[in-house]
Every structure is written in C-alpha cells, then in structure tokens.
Design a protein around this motif. Structure first.
Motif, short mmCIF file in Angstrom:
data_model
loop_
_atom_site.label_atom_id
_atom_site.label_comp_id
_atom_site.label_asym_id
_atom_site.label_seq_id
_atom_site.Cartn_x
_atom_site.Cartn_y
_atom_site.Cartn_z
N LEU A 115 0.38 -62.32 84.49
CA LEU A 115 0.80 -61.81 85.75
C LEU A 115 -0.61 -62.17 86.66
O LEU A 115 -0.90 -62.49 87.70
CB LEU A 115 0.90 -60.42 85.71
N GLU A 116 -2.03 -61.93 86.06
CA GLU A 116 -3.23 -62.28 86.92
C GLU A 116 -3.20 -63.67 87.20
O GLU A 116 -3.83 -63.95 88.27
CB GLU A 116 -4.40 -61.96 86.19
N VAL A 117 -2.77 -64.53 86.61
CA VAL A 117 -2.46 -66.10 87.04
C VAL A 117 -1.22 -66.30 87.88
O VAL A 117 -1.58 -67.05 88.85
CB VAL A 117 -2.59 -66.77 85.87
N LEU A 118 -0.17 -65.84 87.12
CA LEU A 118 1.28 -66.16 88.16
C LEU A 118 1.32 -65.76 89.48
O LEU A 118 1.68 -66.38 90.36
CB LEU A 118 2.43 -65.48 87.21
N ARG A 119 0.70 -64.54 89.94
CA ARG A 119 0.87 -63.77 91.15
C ARG A 119 0.03 -64.69 92.11
O ARG A 119 0.63 -65.05 93.12
CB ARG A 119 0.60 -62.51 91.49
N SER A 126 -5.22 -71.13 94.38
CA SER A 126 -5.48 -72.03 93.45
C SER A 126 -6.10 -70.87 92.37
O SER A 126 -6.64 -69.82 92.66
CB SER A 126 -6.83 -72.87 93.76
N VAL A 127 -5.93 -71.19 90.90
CA VAL A 127 -6.46 -70.54 89.96
C VAL A 127 -7.49 -71.23 89.03
O VAL A 127 -7.44 -72.48 88.82
CB VAL A 127 -5.38 -69.74 89.31
N ASN A 128 -8.49 -70.40 88.44
CA ASN A 128 -9.29 -70.98 87.55
C ASN A 128 -9.78 -69.98 86.35
O ASN A 128 -10.76 -69.30 86.43
CB ASN A 128 -10.75 -71.58 88.12
#
Length: 303
Positions: A115-119, A126-128
């Motif tokens: 969830l910390e990545v998907l939301r 962008s996510v890393n």
C-alpha cells in the motif's frame, strides 16, 4: 447502507459478454471477484461507462507488482469514467503458495509495503522503494484517470489495522453479523483517521426451499470452511461452516437479515445471488427493492 451485486467466479459465471451486460445494468455497485478464470479488472473495463460504481472484490496482490496493478487500475479508470473501487487482498495463502510458489509469510508487513507503494502510484507519483518484501521504482501515468479508492480484504487484527491506516476501508466475505459488530467494524474504525468504507460480502438466495439451497451451498463451499483465513472468522461467529452465514429464505426472512446487517455498522453489502436461474432472478428482483430501505423506519431511517 448501500447494496451492491457480485458477479463472476463467486457465482460460477464464465460468459464475459453476459457479465459485462449485467454489470452495465446494475444501478448500485457492481462487484467482480478475481478467481482463476476471468480477469476482474479487464471485465470491468469491458463494461465501460455507466451509472453505478465498479468494484473488484478482490484482486490478490502478491502475484501483481504494484506498478502493474496501478497501470491496470488506472486504465480501467480511464475506460469507465473513473468509477472504479479497487479492492485488493493478500489472497488465500494455500493458493498463493501452492499455485504461484510465492511467499505467504508476514502478510500484514507485505500489505503495508504494498500500500505504501501502490497509493502514490495511483496518484501519478514516482516511487523509489527498496523494502523488506518489495522493490518498486518508477511511475504510472494514464490521462484522464483519477486515483481510485482502495479497499483491502482484511479479517485479522493486524490486517485490519493496516487497512485502517493506509486504505479507504475493507471488504469481507462470509463474515457473520456478530463478527462484523464486535471485531471488523470497531477494529478498522479505531485504526482509521476518517470513517472507513466497510463492505460485507455474502451469498444470498430468495427461495421457498431453504434446506436444499443451504445443503448445496455447504457442499459447494466446503473447502472455504477449511481455509484458515475464513475458518478463523467462522469460529469467531460460533458457526460450523459457510452455510451457516448464507442469507437464504423467503423475502421476509431476507429482509430481516438485511435489517440485522444494517445494525452492524457496515456501510455496504456485496451480495452474490446463488441458486437456480429462477432463484437468482427472484433474488435479484427482490434486492432491487431494498436499496436504502429500512423496514423499521422507512427510507428516511436508512443508514
């Protein structure tokens, strides 16, 4: 309390065209379960634009990287006019491990990282992320697509806590009124900053032959009663098996059961009509009369 209808594998449906037509005709929320056959999100995209909400209940996330799921979900949003409710879950551990060979340990930790990545991905950010259970680097952009609300299939205390903290609510299946009232609703509400959406799923059949329907359901869903995730909820409810939480009986009986479920504090019902074609038609016709209706107080008293 909103009443929506479930379609797809949970009802043994396989015809994509028929399901899409039924979804388009649903005035409330139309829910699609993700089973081993038809893909839930693709089915909803095919249904296209319409009046009601479209929900997945649920898409197991272990076999779908968040970058992949975000792309799929936002594509559905663009195809349907932003009507998607994205329901996800950890999946049945026996299936996730046995069919896909994926790890099933630390489900709450895996859910939290996912969830910390998907939301953020759903919001176009962008996510890393390089975490204990997940690596994800990148972003997803689909023009015209808004981030959908995310609900989580959560039953145990740890999963409900994560759902309350990081998602918009929860979706349950075959979880009885006692367990909803005393466990699910207070647990996720306590963990959430804002009132969560709580969707309770049940199979339902309006019929004059309650015994026969209950016996068939007990046979068809016997394995579900042995799955640890569902078994824990059945034990909390104090019942022997899935047939004991089935909504079955004539119209008056089902109306009383719906009133009982309204009192649990849930916000939505996701109902899957089962039985013969005639029984399913009778059930669907009856449920269409129940939207927003509380027999004890009239439409103004509905919650």
């Amino acid at each position: 309390m909103q009443i929506g209808l479930a379609y797809g594998d949970v009802r043994g449906q396989r015809d994509l065209g028929v399901i899409a037509e039924q979804v388009r005709a649903t005035s409330g929320t139309a829910w699609i379960s993700q089973g081993p056959n038809l893909d839930a999100l693709t089915t909803l995209a095919l249904a296209g634009r319409g009046a009601g909400e479209l929900g997945t209940a649920v898409v197991p996330f272990p076999q779908r990287h968040p970058l992949v799921l975000a792309s799929h979900a936002l594509t559905v949003q663009a195809a349907t006019g932003n009507r998607l409710i994205l329901g996800i879950g950890a999946g049945i551990s026996r299936m996730v491990g046995g069919m896909y060979g994926l790890p099933t340990d630390r489900p709450a930790r895996r859910l939290r990282e996912y969830l910390e990545v998907l939301r953020p991905l759903l919001r176009g950010e962008s996510v890393n992320h390089h975490g204990d259970t997940l690596t994800a680097v990148g972003s997803v952009a689909v023009e015209g697509a808004a981030a959908p609300p995310v609900l989580v299939a959560a039953l145990g205390p740890a999963m409900l806590r994560v759902a309350g903290e990081l998602a918009d609510g929860t979706i349950t299946w075959m979880t009885g009124p006692r367990t909803l009232t005393n466990h699910v609703v207070p647990s996720i509400t306590k963990a959430a900053d804002t009132p969560p959406r709580i969707v309770a799923g049940f199979a339902v059949c309006v019929t004059a032959d309650e015994g026969a329907v209950r016996a068939r359901f007990a046979k068809d869903f016997a394995l579900a009663g042995q799955v640890p995730e569902y078994r824990a909820m059945l034990d909390r409810e104090g019942v022997d098996g899935p047939a004991d939480v089935l909504l079955v009986g004539d119209e008056d009986t089902i109306a009383k059961r719906l009133d009982q479920l309204r009192d649990t504090g849930i916000t939505d019902l996701m109902l899957a009509p089962i039985g013969t074609a005639a029984e399913q038609a009778r059930t669907t016709e009856f449920l269409a009369t129940q939207h927003g209706h509380d027999r004890r107080a009239g439409p103004a008293g509905a919650r």
